[in-house]
Design a protein around this motif. Sequence first.
Motif: not given
Length: 298
Positions: A119, A236, A242, A250
């Motif tokens: 991430w 997130t 993310a 998203w």
Amino acid sequence: MQRATSLERRVDALAHRVLRDAPANGIRAGLIEFAVFILKQAWACVFGAALLVVIVAARLWYPDDAPLARNDAMTIAAVLIQVAMLAFRLESGRELWVIVLFHITGTVMELFKTDVGSWAYAADGVLRIGGVPLFSGFMYAAVGSYMVRVYRLFDLGFTRYPRRWMTAILAAAIYLNFFTHHWWWDARWVLLAGVVLLWLPTVMHARVWRRTIRLPLLLVFAGVALFIYLAENIGTWAGAWAYPDQAGGWQPVSLSKLTSWFLLMIISVVLVAWVYPPQVPAAVLRSEPVDDRRRVRP
């Protein structure tokens, strides 16, 4: 309430004065117990809830052209939340040490995971270590805060809790697997099987107000993991970090993360167990044979 802070003792005394004439049986009594349960859970979540509010507020209202980077503002806000938790006697100094340990273990994992691309965070701000803004460690600290607070708010007790040295070995293997699975075999399903074998017989006893509820501890683990997963989706969405599949926009966090959070829960439980050793409730001890009356499983 065991090991309550001075503020919590005052709140507890006020609650008992308000509820002392409440009925002990019937639908109304059940609703009161449910309300107390929800309020205690909310009180235990205050650190994480405050941090989540900061993350969402930063997404909605923090100006893009502010002289202070958004990540740095969230780090400063997280520090202030932690200071307030101590100043207002919402956490004890003893509990702070286990929360700091959560912070350190979480930050170490963050440094590795961001380096291998699991991430990513926005690259703004100076309050960071490598690609990891310092507020990220407070997200793990929020989990630690919840764990230690819920332990005493509900006077948790356990029957058939596994030996702590066995749980420590399994927790260490789980933590190691978070790193090694990137270049070696992922042992998460073996580790999950180990968790089930160790904790399947364990029952948690939680005192709400007049009543004590009993739940299989594995079910509790799963419930908390689901709650953290839902909070992760909010985080997130707010752009705090993310995953690779969210780079183009998203989308909900993969359900596979539920297993990761479930295993992380085990690490959390083991850390807290070394501060608050699991004990058999006194009522259970009185009903057991003398040979079985061991309050702490070393």
